[in-house]
Write an enzyme that holds these catalytic residues in place. Sequence first.
Site, PDB file in Angstrom:
ATOM      1  N   GLY A 101       1.099  -0.881   0.183  1.00 34.50           N
ATOM      2  CA  GLY A 101       0.233  -0.034   0.203  1.00 34.50           C
ATOM      3  C   GLY A 101       0.435   1.575  -0.058  1.00 34.50           C
ATOM      4  N   VAL A 102      -0.047   2.365  -0.635  1.00 34.56           N
ATOM      5  CA  VAL A 102       1.272   3.748  -0.768  1.00 34.56           C
ATOM      6  C   VAL A 102       0.322   4.982  -0.069  1.00 34.56           C
ATOM      7  CG1 VAL A 102       2.187   5.008  -2.613  1.00 34.56           C
ATOM      8  CG2 VAL A 102       2.415   3.001  -2.703  1.00 34.56           C
ATOM      9  N   LYS A 104      -0.146   9.034   1.388  1.00 34.35           N
ATOM     10  CA  LYS A 104      -0.152  10.115   1.681  1.00 34.35           C
ATOM     11  C   LYS A 104       1.113  10.401   2.353  1.00 34.35           C
ATOM     12  CE  LYS A 104      -2.489  13.519   3.983  1.00 34.35           C
ATOM     13  NZ  LYS A 104      -3.381  14.193   4.377  1.00 34.35           N
ATOM     14  N   LYS A 120       5.951  -0.749   7.856  1.00 36.64           N
ATOM     15  CA  LYS A 120       4.992   0.738   7.209  1.00 36.64           C
ATOM     16  C   LYS A 120       7.170   1.197   7.176  1.00 36.64           C
ATOM     17  CE  LYS A 120       1.547   3.278   8.350  1.00 36.64           C
ATOM     18  NZ  LYS A 120       0.669   3.235   9.157  1.00 36.64           N
ATOM     19  N   LYS A 186       0.797  -8.744   8.574  1.00 31.54           N
ATOM     20  CA  LYS A 186       0.222  -8.165   7.679  1.00 31.54           C
ATOM     21  C   LYS A 186      -1.306  -7.941   8.050  1.00 31.54           C
ATOM     22  CE  LYS A 186       0.144  -9.958   2.957  1.00 31.54           C
ATOM     23  NZ  LYS A 186       0.354 -11.104   1.630  1.00 31.54           N
ATOM     24  N   GLU A 191      -9.245  -3.142   2.262  1.00 32.66           N
ATOM     25  CA  GLU A 191      -9.940  -2.240   3.284  1.00 32.66           C
ATOM     26  C   GLU A 191     -11.090  -1.886   2.644  1.00 32.66           C
ATOM     27  OE1 GLU A 191      -7.730   0.803   1.387  1.00 32.66           O
ATOM     28  OE2 GLU A 191      -5.544   0.299   2.190  1.00 32.66           O
ATOM     29  N   ASP A 225      -9.141   9.576  13.445  1.00 31.36           N
ATOM     30  CA  ASP A 225      -8.729   9.176  11.961  1.00 31.36           C
ATOM     31  C   ASP A 225      -9.478   8.778  11.187  1.00 31.36           C
ATOM     32  OD1 ASP A 225      -7.586  11.097   9.993  1.00 31.36           O
ATOM     33  OD2 ASP A 225      -6.517   9.784   9.779  1.00 31.36           O
TER      34      ASP A 225
END
Length: 303
Positions: A101-102, A104, A120, A186, A191, A225
Amino acid sequence: MVRNVAGVMAELEAEDFYLLSGVEQGMRFGEWVNRGKLPDLSGLTPENVEYRLNRCMRRDLVERKTIQYEGYKLAVEGYDALALRTFSKRDTIQGVGAPLGVGKESDVFEVQSYKPLALKFHREGYTNFREVMREREYTSENQHVSWLYTARKAAEREYEVLEDLYPDVSVPRPIDQNRHAIVMEKLGGVELDRAKLEAGQVIGVLDLVLHEIAAAYDAGYVHADMSEYNVAVGEQGVTVFDWPQAVSTDHDNARELLARDVKNVLGYFRRKYPGSMPDDVDESALCDAVAANEFESVRAFAD
C-alpha cells in the site's frame, strides 16, 4: 512512492552505514550537515568520508547542497536503509517484497520473516511538513524539527498505541520498530473502501467497526482519523489500522474526536450503502454508548 531501497542493500558496506548514521546524527541540529563535521560524526577518516559520500550519492541515499558551506542530508532512501539494516541485524526480517500500500503518509511493503509480515515506513513531514508540524502533538512545540524526527515520532507513537491495544482491540500485531519504520502483522482481507458488502452484511460490519472503536476507547485511546481507508474487512472480522494520530482518552478533545470518528464511519456507510442503513441514527446517544463501552448495535439508535 519513494523508491524501494531494498535492492541496493546488498551493495552497501559497513562504512557506508557509518556515514549515513553520521549524517543522521548531524541532522538533529540542522537540516544540512556541514561536510567538515562528518569525520567526527561518522568515526571515519576525511578520505573515507569522501569515498563513502560518493558511493551514497550515486545510490541516491544522501543529498548535497552548497549554502555557506557544503552540506549533506539523508534522502528518504538513506533513512530507509538505516532502518532496514537494524531490522536485519535484529533478525526481524530477512527480505523485502512487493508493495502492499502507498499512502500520503506511509509506504507499506510485504517482508519475509518467520511468516509474511508488513513493513511500514512513515513519511509524515516529508511531503506535507507544514501541515504535520501544526497538527501533531509531538512536533507542534519544537523549533527545529526535520522530517526524520517527525516520521520517527509518528512511528514510535503508532507502535506504542499498537502495543497497548493488541490483542484487546483488533489492530495489527506489532513486531518491531526502528526509526520511522514498524514491522507488524500483515493485514488480512481488503480495505473497507474496496469491499463490496452484501445488503445483509452492512449493519453487521458497521457494528464490528464501532465495537472496535469502543474497545479502543475503553483501553484509553481514540483513533482520531477513522475512515474507510484504515479498516480492513476479512473472514475473521475487521481490523483497524493507522494509529499515529491517536490521542489518549484524557485528552481535552477526546470526546470530540471520538464523535468525529463515529460520524465519519456512519457517513461512509450511509453514502455507500444507503438502502441498508437506518434512515435516522441518534449519533449523540450512539457516541455516548461507544464511550461507555455499552454499544451493541447501531439498530438500537435508529428511530
